[in-house]
Design a protein around this motif. Structure first.
Motif, short mmCIF file in Angstrom:
data_model
loop_
_atom_site.label_atom_id
_atom_site.label_comp_id
_atom_site.label_asym_id
_atom_site.label_seq_id
_atom_site.Cartn_x
_atom_site.Cartn_y
_atom_site.Cartn_z
N UNK A 261 1.21 -1.45 0.02
CA UNK A 261 -0.18 -0.43 0.46
C UNK A 261 0.54 1.00 -0.14
N UNK A 262 0.41 1.73 -0.53
CA UNK A 262 0.78 3.71 -1.04
C UNK A 262 1.25 3.84 0.31
N UNK A 263 0.35 3.45 1.74
CA UNK A 263 1.13 4.96 3.08
C UNK A 263 1.97 3.90 3.71
N UNK A 264 3.01 3.00 3.18
CA UNK A 264 4.14 1.89 4.01
C UNK A 264 5.21 3.16 3.42
N UNK A 265 5.17 3.64 2.19
CA UNK A 265 5.91 4.51 1.36
C UNK A 265 7.04 5.84 2.67
N UNK A 266 5.48 6.51 3.33
CA UNK A 266 6.29 8.01 4.20
C UNK A 266 6.54 9.50 3.77
N UNK A 267 6.54 10.19 4.02
CA UNK A 267 6.90 11.79 3.39
C UNK A 267 7.98 11.27 2.25
N UNK A 268 7.85 11.93 0.94
CA UNK A 268 8.76 11.67 0.40
C UNK A 268 9.46 13.26 0.06
N UNK A 269 10.17 14.01 -0.08
CA UNK A 269 11.14 14.57 -0.54
C UNK A 269 11.13 15.29 -1.64
N UNK A 270 11.06 16.47 -2.51
CA UNK A 270 12.15 15.92 -3.90
C UNK A 270 13.12 16.63 -3.92
#
Length: 239
Positions: free
Chosen positions: A211-220
């Motif tokens: 599930x995408x929620x497992x990725x956590x916050x992302x930063x460019x």
């Protein structure tokens, strides 16, 4: 032929196997493997092999002849003989970080709907190269859209498509630099979301979170000019 356990359950961390072959270069081929082999921008898995002959640190895995996966020891060692029973253990933290990043890069290709010209997956850091003559006008908006997709906690699943059907739907292939492997008759698709909530569907052989929620916050991170028509976007997650 190696049974690809990472394909049926990417969350499996330990499994038994038998040594099916040894390569001249000192690699080990198992009859079933948890180790993902380097490909599609995703590094090969690392970990450990345990047997009555001792413990072997595995630095990476690569594709061998046919469907074989070759485990590469981190240093030259005495190898278990063909037929020996072994226990394989993944470096799980590294694998899971690759799963997070690979899925996040799929979502980045949703936030930026342009052809992808290259990419690389790492633990906590990855990148995509886009056919993009000018950099994004609002990088904060791109980052916000990406994190909104992650926060929707969309399910990630797989499907399969015949090669002929893929040829009839060329828009499914986003990556210009890497074409889906052919010759087996079917090609694996990775779907993010389902039904009316589907946001992405593209050919991919890599490992992904459920599930995408497992990725956590992302930063460019950096946006680099890689030619007249190309821009490289770096992505960070975790940390």
């Amino acid at each position: 032929m190696t049974d690809l356990l990472f394909r049926t359950d990417p969350y499996q961390r330990e499994a038994s196997a038998r040594v099916a072959g040894l390569t001249e270069e000192g690699g080990i081929v198992l009859d079933r493997t948890l180790f993902y082999p380097t490909g599609g921008g995703q590094p090969g898995d690392s970990g450990t092999l345990l047997s009555e002959h001792g413990e072997i640190a595995i630095a990476t895995a690569v594709k061998g002849q046919g469907d074989a996966v070759v485990l590469v020891p981190s240093e030259p060692v005495s190898l278990p003989p063909v037929g020996a029973e072994v226990t394989q253990r993944l470096d799980w933290d590294r694998r899971f970080a690759h799963m997070q990043m690979h899925t996040a890069l799929h979502l980045l290709s949703v936030a930026i709907p342009l052809p992808v010209t290259g990419g690389q997956i790492g633990a906590g850091k990855g990148r995509l190269d886009f056919l993009m003559p000018e950099p994004p006008e609002d990088r904060d908006a791109v980052e916000a859209e990406l994190n909104a997709l992650i926060a929707r906690d969309l399910p990630v699943s797989e499907d399969w498509i015949d090669e002929a059907d893929l040829d009839a739907n060329p828009g499914l292939v986003k990556t210009m630099s890497v074409q889906p492997p052919r010759g087996a008759g079917r090609i694996r698709l990775v779907r993010i979301g389902e039904g009316d909530s589907q946001v992405d569907l593209q050919p991919c052989g890599g490992t992904h979170v459920a599930r995408t929620g497992e990725i956590g916050p992302a930063r460019l991170g950096k946006i680099e000019n890689k030619g007249k028509q190309n821009r490289r976007l770096t992505l960070h997650i975790g940390g």
